[in-house]
Scaffold this motif. Structure first.
Motif, PDB file in Angstrom:
ATOM      1  N   ARG A  23      35.433  42.725  30.740  1.00 13.63           N
ATOM      2  CA  ARG A  23      36.738  43.204  31.197  1.00 13.63           C
ATOM      3  C   ARG A  23      36.629  44.642  31.691  1.00 13.63           C
ATOM      4  NH1 ARG A  23      38.224  40.379  26.229  1.00 13.63           N
ATOM      5  NH2 ARG A  23      39.583  38.610  26.687  1.00 13.63           N
ATOM      6  N   GLN A  24      37.428  44.968  32.703  1.00 13.34           N
ATOM      7  CA  GLN A  24      37.458  46.315  33.264  1.00 13.34           C
ATOM      8  C   GLN A  24      38.903  46.702  33.547  1.00 13.34           C
ATOM      9  OE1 GLN A  24      34.836  48.191  33.614  1.00 13.34           O
ATOM     10  NE2 GLN A  24      33.026  46.924  33.975  1.00 13.34           N
ATOM     11  N   LEU A  25      39.236  47.973  33.323  1.00 12.55           N
ATOM     12  CA  LEU A  25      40.528  48.485  33.757  1.00 12.55           C
ATOM     13  C   LEU A  25      40.493  48.698  35.261  1.00 12.55           C
ATOM     14  CD1 LEU A  25      41.222  51.120  30.957  1.00 12.55           C
ATOM     15  CD2 LEU A  25      42.237  48.850  31.195  1.00 12.55           C
ATOM     16  N   ARG A  26      41.626  48.453  35.914  1.00 13.91           N
ATOM     17  CA  ARG A  26      41.657  48.595  37.369  1.00 13.91           C
ATOM     18  C   ARG A  26      43.064  48.910  37.834  1.00 13.91           C
ATOM     19  NH1 ARG A  26      41.155  43.208  40.701  1.00 13.91           N
ATOM     20  NH2 ARG A  26      42.337  44.589  42.059  1.00 13.91           N
ATOM     21  N   PHE A  27      43.167  49.403  39.066  1.00 14.84           N
ATOM     22  CA  PHE A  27      44.457  49.645  39.704  1.00 14.84           C
ATOM     23  C   PHE A  27      44.737  48.505  40.684  1.00 14.84           C
ATOM     24  CE2 PHE A  27      42.907  53.937  38.678  1.00 14.84           C
ATOM     25  CZ  PHE A  27      43.968  54.381  37.906  1.00 14.84           C
ATOM     26  N   THR A  28      46.020  48.139  40.812  1.00 12.58           N
ATOM     27  CA  THR A  28      46.365  47.033  41.703  1.00 12.58           C
ATOM     28  C   THR A  28      46.593  47.495  43.135  1.00 12.58           C
ATOM     29  OG1 THR A  28      48.717  47.289  41.178  1.00 12.58           O
ATOM     30  CG2 THR A  28      47.436  45.748  39.836  1.00 12.58           C
ATOM     31  N   GLY A  29      46.847  48.781  43.350  1.00 15.05           N
ATOM     32  CA  GLY A  29      47.112  49.270  44.701  1.00 15.05           C
ATOM     33  C   GLY A  29      48.415  48.704  45.242  1.00 15.05           C
ATOM     34  N   ASN A  30      48.428  48.366  46.513  1.00 16.54           N
ATOM     35  CA  ASN A  30      49.640  47.866  47.175  1.00 16.54           C
ATOM     36  C   ASN A  30      49.569  46.365  47.436  1.00 16.54           C
ATOM     37  OD1 ASN A  30      50.868  50.458  47.361  1.00 16.54           O
ATOM     38  ND2 ASN A  30      49.491  50.939  49.064  1.00 16.54           N
ATOM     39  N   LEU A  31      48.917  45.636  46.559  1.00 20.33           N
ATOM     40  CA  LEU A  31      48.796  44.192  46.736  1.00 20.33           C
ATOM     41  C   LEU A  31      50.113  43.488  46.463  1.00 20.33           C
ATOM     42  CD1 LEU A  31      45.363  43.585  44.960  1.00 20.33           C
ATOM     43  CD2 LEU A  31      45.796  44.058  47.379  1.00 20.33           C
ATOM     44  N   THR A  32      50.318  42.338  47.103  1.00 21.85           N
ATOM     45  CA  THR A  32      51.505  41.519  46.838  1.00 21.85           C
ATOM     46  C   THR A  32      51.388  40.929  45.444  1.00 21.85           C
ATOM     47  OG1 THR A  32      51.713  40.989  49.182  1.00 21.85           O
ATOM     48  CG2 THR A  32      52.866  39.551  47.620  1.00 21.85           C
ATOM     49  N   ASP A  33      52.404  41.146  44.634  1.00 15.60           N
ATOM     50  CA  ASP A  33      52.329  40.846  43.206  1.00 15.60           C
ATOM     51  C   ASP A  33      52.506  39.356  42.918  1.00 15.60           C
ATOM     52  OD1 ASP A  33      52.456  40.794  40.460  1.00 15.60           O
ATOM     53  OD2 ASP A  33      54.162  42.153  40.274  1.00 15.60           O
ATOM     54  N   PHE A  34      51.410  38.705  42.529  1.00 16.49           N
ATOM     55  CA  PHE A  34      51.458  37.365  41.953  1.00 16.49           C
ATOM     56  C   PHE A  34      50.765  37.382  40.595  1.00 16.49           C
ATOM     57  CE2 PHE A  34      52.140  36.118  46.414  1.00 16.49           C
ATOM     58  CZ  PHE A  34      53.182  35.216  46.259  1.00 16.49           C
ATOM     59  N   CYS A  35      50.844  38.526  39.915  1.00 15.02           N
ATOM     60  CA  CYS A  35      50.078  38.727  38.683  1.00 15.02           C
ATOM     61  C   CYS A  35      50.925  39.219  37.513  1.00 15.02           C
ATOM     62  CB  CYS A  35      48.944  39.722  38.958  1.00 15.02           C
ATOM     63  SG  CYS A  35      48.031  40.247  37.505  1.00 15.02           S
ATOM     64  N   SER A  36      51.859  40.123  37.760  1.00 17.55           N
ATOM     65  CA  SER A  36      52.570  40.772  36.656  1.00 17.55           C
ATOM     66  C   SER A  36      53.595  39.848  36.014  1.00 17.55           C
ATOM     67  CB  SER A  36      53.282  42.032  37.167  1.00 17.55           C
ATOM     68  OG  SER A  36      54.504  41.694  37.808  1.00 17.55           O
ATOM     69  N   ASN A  37      54.057  40.255  34.836  1.00 15.59           N
ATOM     70  CA  ASN A  37      55.090  39.502  34.110  1.00 15.59           C
ATOM     71  C   ASN A  37      56.501  39.984  34.427  1.00 15.59           C
ATOM     72  OD1 ASN A  37      53.189  37.902  32.653  1.00 15.59           O
ATOM     73  ND2 ASN A  37      52.825  39.622  31.278  1.00 15.59           N
ATOM     74  N   ASP A  38      56.645  40.744  35.498  1.00 15.72           N
ATOM     75  CA  ASP A  38      57.952  41.290  35.889  1.00 15.72           C
ATOM     76  C   ASP A  38      58.751  40.229  36.653  1.00 15.72           C
ATOM     77  OD1 ASP A  38      60.002  43.116  36.343  1.00 15.72           O
ATOM     78  OD2 ASP A  38      59.025  43.983  38.115  1.00 15.72           O
ATOM     79  N   TYR A  39      59.077  39.136  35.977  1.00 17.73           N
ATOM     80  CA  TYR A  39      59.614  37.941  36.621  1.00 17.73           C
ATOM     81  C   TYR A  39      60.862  38.204  37.464  1.00 17.73           C
ATOM     82  CZ  TYR A  39      56.644  35.720  33.098  1.00 17.73           C
ATOM     83  OH  TYR A  39      55.592  35.360  32.305  1.00 17.73           O
ATOM     84  N   LEU A  40      61.757  39.052  36.963  1.00 21.30           N
ATOM     85  CA  LEU A  40      63.033  39.295  37.640  1.00 21.30           C
ATOM     86  C   LEU A  40      63.066  40.623  38.390  1.00 21.30           C
ATOM     87  CD1 LEU A  40      65.423  38.042  34.798  1.00 21.30           C
ATOM     88  CD2 LEU A  40      64.688  36.793  36.839  1.00 21.30           C
ATOM     89  N   GLY A  41      61.947  41.311  38.417  1.00 21.05           N
ATOM     90  CA  GLY A  41      61.887  42.570  39.156  1.00 21.05           C
ATOM     91  C   GLY A  41      62.586  43.731  38.476  1.00 21.05           C
ATOM     92  N   LEU A  42      62.921  43.604  37.186  1.00 21.59           N
ATOM     93  CA  LEU A  42      63.643  44.690  36.518  1.00 21.59           C
ATOM     94  C   LEU A  42      62.780  45.932  36.337  1.00 21.59           C
ATOM     95  CD1 LEU A  42      65.834  42.900  33.805  1.00 21.59           C
ATOM     96  CD2 LEU A  42      66.599  44.208  35.788  1.00 21.59           C
ATOM     97  N   ALA A  43      61.466  45.767  36.257  1.00 21.08           N
ATOM     98  CA  ALA A  43      60.595  46.930  36.092  1.00 21.08           C
ATOM     99  C   ALA A  43      60.649  47.852  37.301  1.00 21.08           C
ATOM    100  CB  ALA A  43      59.157  46.482  35.842  1.00 21.08           C
ATOM    101  N   ARG A  44      61.064  47.302  38.458  1.00 19.37           N
ATOM    102  CA  ARG A  44      61.160  48.100  39.688  1.00 19.37           C
ATOM    103  C   ARG A  44      62.605  48.217  40.165  1.00 19.37           C
ATOM    104  NH1 ARG A  44      57.086  44.738  43.023  1.00 19.37           N
ATOM    105  NH2 ARG A  44      56.242  44.444  40.945  1.00 19.37           N
ATOM    106  N   SER A  45      63.562  47.878  39.306  1.00 16.54           N
ATOM    107  CA  SER A  45      64.966  47.801  39.700  1.00 16.54           C
ATOM    108  C   SER A  45      65.608  49.184  39.828  1.00 16.54           C
ATOM    109  CB  SER A  45      65.741  46.975  38.662  1.00 16.54           C
ATOM    110  OG  SER A  45      67.128  47.128  38.824  1.00 16.54           O
ATOM    111  N   GLU A  46      66.187  49.453  40.979  1.00 17.12           N
ATOM    112  CA  GLU A  46      66.928  50.703  41.176  1.00 17.12           C
ATOM    113  C   GLU A  46      68.186  50.717  40.316  1.00 17.12           C
ATOM    114  OE1 GLU A  46      65.949  53.356  42.825  1.00 17.12           O
ATOM    115  OE2 GLU A  46      64.077  52.326  43.308  1.00 17.12           O
ATOM    116  N   ASN A  47      68.809  49.552  40.126  1.00 17.57           N
ATOM    117  CA  ASN A  47      70.005  49.482  39.280  1.00 17.57           C
ATOM    118  C   ASN A  47      69.677  49.867  37.842  1.00 17.57           C
ATOM    119  OD1 ASN A  47      71.709  48.647  41.342  1.00 17.57           O
ATOM    120  ND2 ASN A  47      71.332  46.475  40.972  1.00 17.57           N
TER     121      ASN A  47
END
Length: 377
Positions: A23-47
């Protein structure tokens, strides 16, 4: 001084690297997210960001950090008010905050099952559930994944208070536990059912309360673990259940007693996320529709297989597990954040690509991903 120890550790790492599982730590950069558990986008929510800012201005007098454990200097009315709201929202008597889903599972299962008790857990259960059971003095045994028959056979030989531990939605396979039948089986054997709802809250239930509430089982489940780093887009966790369970954990759960409480900002973020959850009906529908679309598209590709149906967590299997890392790398190079899941995270022979669908993904992104998978398999 530590040369021999360092060589021993390096040797273990070399073994894992030789197996292709380092295993290695890594940065995701600007990739299209099909990996994170942010199912509803609340982690990036402006609201959500605005709500946190508004609440922070209201509670400006509180310290930034908790300053200590809840039993010392780290308990504030804000925390207990939130716990009351969590219990109401999830239709439980009481709730107790923990610092993460991992610590909640360890704190619950290391404390409640006692010497002479028996715990049965689904073999696909998360590592944190298994680690909690290892710290308990109770006996623990696995049963085959989602096998009511195997569980029934083992329940017949249990002693003491019996506990059955499952996830409502499994984090790797994405499938659901047969909760209705599990409740009936636990009632028959007077077993206490514990359900980890980490990957269900936000997505299931009328307002995102979880699969237990969606099925009307909240009064028939002894304890639920709610993890906030997935669809809630925040940090921390809570155990909900009877009021006596909350008081017991305050007194006996080492993972609660001996850790600094959540900082103010994390508590305010949770407060805001709970305000938003009931408003996200469309997001819940969109993510499920997109998941169904991706599932159907992937199963039209003859060189792979995809499971399960009706889940936002999809597993893609290829004939040779050695193809997974090159395939994931090729997809990343095409702009898609896709990760292979290898042994020992999953049992050997069940390695896969784990795809996560989010409400903010688009059909165009899914079409692009499917096309890339076709080209590289």
């Amino acid at each position: 001084m530590w040369k021999a120890l360092e060589e021993k550790l390096a040797g273990k790492l070399a073994e894992r690297e030789a197996q292709g599982n380092l295993r290695q730590l890594r940065f995701t950069g600007n990739l299209t997210d099909f990996c994170s558990n942010d199912y509803l986008g609340l982690a990036r929510s402006e609201n959500l960001k605005r709500l946190i800012q508004q609440e922070s201005e209201k509670y400006w007098q509180l310290p930034i950090g908790a300053t200590g454990s809840r039993l010392l200097s780290g308990n504030w009315p804000l925390m207990e008010e939130l716990e009351t709201e969590i219990a109401r929202f999830h239709k439980a008597e009481a709730a107790l905050l923990f610092n993460s889903g991992y610590s909640a599972n360890v704190g619950l299962l290391s404390a409640v099952p006692q010497r002479g008790d028996t715990v049965f857990y689904d073999e696909a259960s998360h590592a944190s559930l298994k680690d909690g059971m290892r710290l308990s003095f109770a006996k623990s045994y696995s049963f085959r994944h989602n096998s009511l028959e195997d569980l029934r056979q083992k329940l017949q030989h249990a002693s003491g208070q019996v506990f059955v531990v499952v996830e409502s939605v499994y984090s790797m396979d994405g499938d659901q536990a047969p909760l209705v039948q599990l409740v009936e089986l636990c009632q028959e054997f007077k077993a206490a059912l514990v359900v980890d709802e980490a990957h269900a809250i936000g997505l299931y239930g009328p307002n995102g309360e979880g699969l237990v509430v969606e099925l009307g089982m909240e009064k028939k489940v002894f304890a639920r673990v709610l993890t906030y780093g997935k669809a809630m887009g925040c940090h921390g966790a809570a155990v909900v259940g009877p009021a006596v369970l909350r008081q017991f954990l305050v007194n006996y759960s080492r993972a609660f007693i001996y850790t600094t409480a959540l900082p103010t900002h994390a508590v305010l973020a949770l407060k805001g996320a709970y305000q938003l959850l009931p408003t996200l009906h469309q997001d819940r529908e969109e993510v499920k529709q997109l998941s169904a679309y991706l599932f159907n598209q992937l199963n039209d590709i003859e060189t792979i297989s995809c499971t399960p149906q009706n889940s936002v967590i999809l597993s893609v299997f290829v004939p040779d597990a050695q193809q997974l890392k090159p395939l994931a790398l090729a997809l990343q190079n095409q702009g898609y954040d896709i990760r292979p899941v290898m042994s020992p995270t999953v049992p050997k022979g069940s390695e896969r690509l784990r795809l996560i669908v989010h409400s903010f993904n688009t059909q165009q992104e899914i079409d692009g991903l499917v096309g890339a998978i076709k080209r590289h398999t």
